[in-house]
Write an enzyme that holds these catalytic residues in place. Structure first.
Site, short mmCIF file in Angstrom:
data_model
loop_
_atom_site.label_atom_id
_atom_site.label_comp_id
_atom_site.label_asym_id
_atom_site.label_seq_id
_atom_site.Cartn_x
_atom_site.Cartn_y
_atom_site.Cartn_z
CD GLN A 69 -8.42 -5.00 -14.94
OE1 GLN A 69 -9.54 -4.74 -15.37
NE2 GLN A 69 -7.95 -6.23 -14.91
N GLY A 70 -5.60 -0.97 -14.23
CA GLY A 70 -4.97 -0.24 -15.32
C GLY A 70 -4.41 -1.19 -16.36
CE1 TYR A 71 -3.95 -5.64 -15.41
CE2 TYR A 71 -5.02 -7.27 -16.80
CZ TYR A 71 -4.25 -6.96 -15.69
OH TYR A 71 -3.81 -7.96 -14.87
CB SER A 104 -14.28 -0.16 -13.80
OG SER A 104 -14.53 -0.63 -15.09
CD GLU A 187 -11.52 -8.20 -15.49
OE1 GLU A 187 -12.08 -7.10 -15.51
OE2 GLU A 187 -10.45 -8.43 -16.08
CG ASN A 320 -18.57 -12.26 -25.21
OD1 ASN A 320 -17.97 -11.88 -24.22
ND2 ASN A 320 -19.86 -12.56 -25.20
#
Length: 336
Positions: A69-71, A104, A187, A320
């Site tokens: 994932q490229g966020y 990741s 996710e 969170n």
């Protein structure tokens, strides 16, 4: 049961969810884990073109390709819409430059799904697109990041004139924020793990047995009253969490996916995870602080490193604090 993995246009989101529901009913674990089945697969089923589904879904189902994932970026984490990785339109492809962080599994991934900026002259949420890129190209460099736990599951990924084909634009140009947010719901809810949770082993007994081992046992109960109460409370919370997961799966048996309640799972699930790892370390006393050495049990060393790694759980995938904001606005309907 034989499952045909050829997409062929016949597997839609509802059928996909019904299949997973049936597996859960039979007590079967999710056959594949990873971002392919839990994140990009469901997103492509909802937003991908017919050609994209035919090209990517069968390989995801067969486990032939690993995704990352490229966020997040070094300058765009919690405020993800401020991302600056650029994708210039070059006709039949985009030329991508910039970097992503905390990607990741990037060091072993075959493909990456990424949010990139395709129009810098409009409000930040409007100029973002969602693209897929082949990791096996010269324009992509991956550097693992060493963590406090000693592992390197996260990486920084650099794009230097990397290519994203126009055929791998998911959704509309400059409308990738909508696609990206939907993927985050997958996710945070982790539908594969929600379903698998019905068949997973309850971690409670292991925690209870370790507590008896180090704190002693009195008539079959943990001797230390304070520790006993903490373990009992954790097991109650874990059971309640699992039941809530299962209820959500039942409520989405029509093929739909959870909405804002996924933020509840992400927030509470990570706090439950951190509480469990803290209990494992604390109950062992000094035996729970080992980093290496034969004097420490292998499972104790693993739990210590897990305790360190879990410190990040309440930060990644949307902190969170962000989840609490989402819950306040979209679940409770509170004002800004």
């Amino acid at each position: 049961m034989v499952i045909n993995t050829e997409y062929g246009g016949g597997l839609d989101t509802e059928q996909y969810m019904i299949l997973i529901q049936e597996m859960r009913r039979l007590g079967a674990r999710t056959p594949l884990a990873g971002m392919g089945t839990s994140l990009i697969g469901p997103t492509l089923l909802e937003y991908g073109t017919h050609e994209q589904k035919q090209r990517h879904i069968p390989r995801i189902v067969r486990g032939e390709v690993a995704w990352c994932q490229g966020y997040s970026e070094p300058g765009a984490g919690s405020d993800l819409a401020s991302l600056s990785t650029r994708a210039e339109d070059k006709g039949d492809h985009f030329l991508v430059n910039g970097s992503k962080i905390w990607t990741s599994g990037a060091q072993v991934a075959d493909w990456i799904f990424a949010l990139v900026r395709t129009d810098p002259d409009v409000p930040k949420h409007d100029g973002i697109s969602f693209v897929l890129m082949d990791m096996a190209q010269e324009g992509i460099t991956v550097k693992p990041i060493q963590l406090i736990s000693g592992a390197s599951p996260f990486c920084q990924t650099f794009f230097d004139n990397a290519i994203a084909q126009k055929d791998d634009l998911v959704g509309e140009l400059n409308k990738g924020w909508t696609v990206g947010k939907r993927l985050l719901q997958h996710e945070r809810g982790s539908m594969a793990s929600l379903v698998g949770g019905g068949a997973s082993k309850d971690p409670g007994p292991s925690l209870q047995n370790e507590a008896k081992k180090f704190a002693g046992e009195n008539n079959g109960r943990i001797a230390d009253e304070s520790l006993r109460n903490r373990v009992i409370q954790h097991n109650i919370n874990a059971a309640s969490y699992q039941l809530t997961q299962r209820r959500t799966v039942e409520e989405t048996s029509d093929g739909s996916t959870p909405g804002p309640q996924t933020s509840i799972f992400k927030m509470y699930g990570t706090e439950l995870q951190q509480d469990q790892s803290s209990l494992f370390v604390e109950m062992r006393g000094t035996a729970g602080l080992g980093w290496s050495g034969d004097q420490f049990a292998a499972n104790a060393l693993g739990d210590t490193r897990a305790w360190l790694a879990n410190r990040a759980a309440s930060i990644y995938s949307g902190s969170n604090e962000i989840q609490r904001n989402i819950i306040a606005k979209r679940v409770l309907g509170l004002p800004d």
